[in-house]
Design a protein around this motif. Sequence first.
Motif, PDB file in Angstrom:
ATOM      1  N   SER A 131      20.462 -89.483 -45.110  1.00 28.87           N
ATOM      2  CA  SER A 131      19.937 -90.130 -46.319  1.00 28.87           C
ATOM      3  C   SER A 131      18.560 -90.726 -46.082  1.00 28.87           C
ATOM      4  N   LYS A 132      18.320 -91.288 -44.864  1.00 29.15           N
ATOM      5  CA  LYS A 132      17.003 -91.850 -44.557  1.00 29.15           C
ATOM      6  C   LYS A 132      15.933 -90.763 -44.581  1.00 29.15           C
ATOM      7  N   MET A 133      16.291 -89.584 -44.074  1.00 27.38           N
ATOM      8  CA  MET A 133      15.326 -88.486 -44.029  1.00 27.38           C
ATOM      9  C   MET A 133      15.030 -87.961 -45.430  1.00 27.38           C
ATOM     10  N   PHE A 134      16.036 -87.929 -46.292  1.00 29.72           N
ATOM     11  CA  PHE A 134      15.813 -87.463 -47.665  1.00 29.72           C
ATOM     12  C   PHE A 134      14.922 -88.444 -48.433  1.00 29.72           C
ATOM     13  N   LYS A 135      15.094 -89.733 -48.170  1.00 33.07           N
ATOM     14  CA  LYS A 135      14.238 -90.737 -48.810  1.00 33.07           C
ATOM     15  C   LYS A 135      12.790 -90.561 -48.370  1.00 33.07           C
ATOM     16  N   GLU A 136      12.590 -90.348 -47.067  1.00 33.38           N
ATOM     17  CA  GLU A 136      11.243 -90.121 -46.546  1.00 33.38           C
ATOM     18  C   GLU A 136      10.667 -88.821 -47.088  1.00 33.38           C
ATOM     19  N   GLN A 137      11.510 -87.807 -47.233  1.00 34.25           N
ATOM     20  CA  GLN A 137      11.054 -86.523 -47.777  1.00 34.25           C
ATOM     21  C   GLN A 137      10.536 -86.691 -49.201  1.00 34.25           C
ATOM     22  N   SER A 138      11.250 -87.455 -50.027  1.00 35.91           N
ATOM     23  CA  SER A 138      10.808 -87.691 -51.405  1.00 35.91           C
ATOM     24  C   SER A 138       9.490 -88.455 -51.436  1.00 35.91           C
ATOM     25  N   ARG A 139       9.339 -89.438 -50.527  1.00 32.27           N
ATOM     26  CA  ARG A 139       8.097 -90.224 -50.494  1.00 32.27           C
ATOM     27  C   ARG A 139       6.906 -89.351 -50.121  1.00 32.27           C
ATOM     28  N   VAL A 140       7.057 -88.551 -49.074  1.00 34.49           N
ATOM     29  CA  VAL A 140       5.956 -87.692 -48.627  1.00 34.49           C
ATOM     30  C   VAL A 140       5.666 -86.619 -49.663  1.00 34.49           C
ATOM     31  N   ASN A 141       6.706 -86.149 -50.352  1.00 38.82           N
ATOM     32  CA  ASN A 141       6.499 -85.159 -51.413  1.00 38.82           C
ATOM     33  C   ASN A 141       5.637 -85.738 -52.529  1.00 38.82           C
ATOM     34  N   PHE A 186      -4.423 -81.513 -46.108  1.00 37.71           N
ATOM     35  CA  PHE A 186      -3.251 -80.936 -46.764  1.00 37.71           C
ATOM     36  C   PHE A 186      -2.227 -80.498 -45.715  1.00 37.71           C
ATOM     37  N   GLU A 187      -2.712 -79.837 -44.670  1.00 44.40           N
ATOM     38  CA  GLU A 187      -1.800 -79.370 -43.613  1.00 44.40           C
ATOM     39  C   GLU A 187      -1.131 -80.541 -42.901  1.00 44.40           C
ATOM     40  N   GLU A 188      -1.864 -81.662 -42.750  1.00 38.18           N
ATOM     41  CA  GLU A 188      -1.283 -82.834 -42.094  1.00 38.18           C
ATOM     42  C   GLU A 188      -0.137 -83.408 -42.933  1.00 38.18           C
ATOM     43  N   ILE A 189      -0.374 -83.581 -44.247  1.00 41.69           N
ATOM     44  CA  ILE A 189       0.674 -84.111 -45.130  1.00 41.69           C
ATOM     45  C   ILE A 189       1.816 -83.108 -45.251  1.00 41.69           C
ATOM     46  N   ASN A 190       1.451 -81.827 -45.414  1.00 39.58           N
ATOM     47  CA  ASN A 190       2.465 -80.782 -45.532  1.00 39.58           C
ATOM     48  C   ASN A 190       3.306 -80.682 -44.259  1.00 39.58           C
ATOM     49  N   GLY A 191       2.656 -80.908 -43.107  1.00 39.99           N
ATOM     50  CA  GLY A 191       3.381 -80.891 -41.838  1.00 39.99           C
ATOM     51  C   GLY A 191       4.395 -82.016 -41.758  1.00 39.99           C
ATOM     52  N   ARG A 192       3.993 -83.216 -42.214  1.00 37.50           N
ATOM     53  CA  ARG A 192       4.937 -84.338 -42.226  1.00 37.50           C
ATOM     54  C   ARG A 192       6.107 -84.067 -43.161  1.00 37.50           C
ATOM     55  N   LEU A 193       5.790 -83.438 -44.318  1.00 36.93           N
ATOM     56  CA  LEU A 193       6.850 -83.084 -45.257  1.00 36.93           C
ATOM     57  C   LEU A 193       7.809 -82.073 -44.635  1.00 36.93           C
ATOM     58  N   TYR A 194       7.242 -81.131 -43.893  1.00 34.24           N
ATOM     59  CA  TYR A 194       8.079 -80.126 -43.230  1.00 34.24           C
ATOM     60  C   TYR A 194       9.003 -80.782 -42.202  1.00 34.24           C
ATOM     61  N   LYS A 195       8.453 -81.713 -41.418  1.00 34.60           N
ATOM     62  CA  LYS A 195       9.248 -82.327 -40.359  1.00 34.60           C
ATOM     63  C   LYS A 195      10.410 -83.152 -40.923  1.00 34.60           C
ATOM     64  N   CYS A 196      10.095 -84.023 -41.894  1.00 34.85           N
ATOM     65  CA  CYS A 196      11.188 -84.847 -42.433  1.00 34.85           C
ATOM     66  C   CYS A 196      12.162 -83.985 -43.234  1.00 34.85           C
ATOM     67  N   GLY A 197      11.649 -82.937 -43.902  1.00 37.48           N
ATOM     68  CA  GLY A 197      12.530 -82.019 -44.620  1.00 37.48           C
ATOM     69  C   GLY A 197      13.418 -81.237 -43.667  1.00 37.48           C
ATOM     70  N   ARG A 198      12.840 -80.837 -42.524  1.00 39.94           N
ATOM     71  CA  ARG A 198      13.614 -80.080 -41.536  1.00 39.94           C
ATOM     72  C   ARG A 198      14.750 -80.924 -40.975  1.00 39.94           C
ATOM     73  N   SER A 247      15.602 -89.398 -55.049  1.00 41.19           N
ATOM     74  CA  SER A 247      14.725 -89.278 -56.226  1.00 41.19           C
ATOM     75  C   SER A 247      15.009 -90.384 -57.229  1.00 41.19           C
ATOM     76  N   ALA A 248      16.299 -90.719 -57.405  1.00 37.12           N
ATOM     77  CA  ALA A 248      16.663 -91.794 -58.335  1.00 37.12           C
ATOM     78  C   ALA A 248      16.064 -93.123 -57.874  1.00 37.12           C
ATOM     79  N   GLU A 249      16.058 -93.366 -56.571  1.00 38.13           N
ATOM     80  CA  GLU A 249      15.443 -94.591 -56.047  1.00 38.13           C
ATOM     81  C   GLU A 249      13.965 -94.651 -56.394  1.00 38.13           C
ATOM     82  N   ARG A 250      13.279 -93.511 -56.287  1.00 37.84           N
ATOM     83  CA  ARG A 250      11.841 -93.473 -56.596  1.00 37.84           C
ATOM     84  C   ARG A 250      11.599 -93.705 -58.088  1.00 37.84           C
ATOM     85  N   VAL A 251      12.440 -93.110 -58.930  1.00 40.04           N
ATOM     86  CA  VAL A 251      12.267 -93.274 -60.373  1.00 40.04           C
ATOM     87  C   VAL A 251      12.545 -94.712 -60.784  1.00 40.04           C
TER      88      VAL A 251
END
Length: 578
Positions: free
Chosen positions: A185-195, A225-237, A309-313
Amino acid sequence: MKSDAVKRLSRYILANKPYLLGAVLFAALSNILMVTGPFIVGKGVDAIVEKGQVDFKRILNVVIIILVLYLVSAFFQWSLQVITAVLSNRTVERLRKDAFDHILEMPLRFYDQKPHGDIMGRLTNDMENIGEGIYQSVTQFFTGIISIVGSLIFMFVLNPWITLIVIVMTPITFFIASFITRRSSKMFKEQSRVNGELNGYIEEIIGNQKVVKAFNYEERAQKKFEEINGRLYKCGRWAQFYSSLVNPSTRLVNNITYVLLGMTGGIASLAGRLSIGYISSFLTYSTYFSQPINNVTSVTTQIQSAIASAERVFAIMDEEVEKRADFKEIELEKTSGNVRFDDVSFSYVQEKPLIRDFNLSVKEGQRIAIVGPTGSGKTTLVNLLMRFYETDKGYIYIDGNSISKISKDSLRQSFGMVLQETWLFAGTIRENIAYGKPEATDEEVKNAAVSANAHSFIKRLPKGYETELTEGGSNLSQGQRQLLTIARVMLVIPPMLILDEATSSVDTRTELNIQKAFLKMMEGRTSFVIAHRLSTIKEADVILVMNNGRVVEQGSHEDLLQKNGFYKKLYLSQYENT
């Protein structure tokens, strides 16, 4: 925050009770029929193996009953999918509406601090995640509960002792699922933030491509873009990795349970306590019991993503909106245009004061020009006058009424604004000009365009006033867009005017024509004109010269030149190369 988001989202779901009750009903009917099937199948198996001969008549009856049960169950299952989709869409529709309504009431300070792409992402991508999460959780949750309860009841009827094996093994399954889910759940929260961060950056770069290309920023933009996208990839992975462990782990426990049931069922059969047919039923029920758990764990990714996503909204919906008055506000009906600033102070950041102890008195019909270097507070005065921001100290009065006691709607309707930044929406030219007066006739729209010197270029367009503009009016030049925003104000003609660098994007000849139109429009109206080109404000009744948030000089153009002060330096600096 996570539990709070789930509770608040549940309230939105419960607001659609007819659809929710329909989902419960169809889930119940579908699964009751499904769990009844294995019991009848067991009787059919016994009809084959008992007494050494096949009872075909009995088997035929079983086949017909099973066929009817499963067909009706399939219909109810289909109905469940449909009604849950409606429930999900209606819930997200209401949530998106509330979120958008809330955003519209946010103060401008909020938009200054939040990336626009991130805000857009919360209303689009995050809402889609929530909708998918609702759909998956509702369909799996209701069907799962009924399937589990029904399977347990039938297993207890068949053999309560063997059923204890299932009951003992079930907590192990839930413990494994809970253990892994807490970490994912922590990783999904971080994934939404970086997204959201990535959405904001993409919106920023795409919206300013001319600047990007002009400064050869493509390579640096790509790297960021690659730096942010890379962080998104890592937390998403990692989020996907953790969530992917849930289903195999629970299936392993359930398969072990299945083997144990088969062994104990075989022993019970040899002891004459369970028939062969009921052993097959028992094994099927064990599958029905474990399947909902497997199904829920298999959609953990969507559910965790939906909660994040609900937390972000909800986080954005918890932002403080513009304060509403707790008293009856004044409605400006007939405004004369007397304006007074009384000891006003303001700062965007508390540690860095901008406007301090500002005083100004403007009489009805006066034209006030505001000049000064960049960052001196010129536009800030307009923001305070329109109550886009509230003063930190002091008061602003219109016709003797403090603007803090005037309703914002009537206050802003008393002003017409033409800004340096143009804003046009996707629609016809006519609709854009009539934005502040939708009921305007074609003749009124045309007259406003003529006054703004826009009619000549509009009639040269393929469809004239019915020409469709793209979002932001990108199919027009910057100068043409400026002319349309000027025409928009000329159509309404409010009692007071604010012109903030209104002619900065047009050529000199067009500017002269617009200045004539402005002079005509400003007759008898209190007007505030912010300008960098000092040649355009010579006719002003009073010129305020601002520097570091203070009025350092004021007077007419000729008086200020004779003072040989700050204004004269500004004025001569524009002609020093002439």
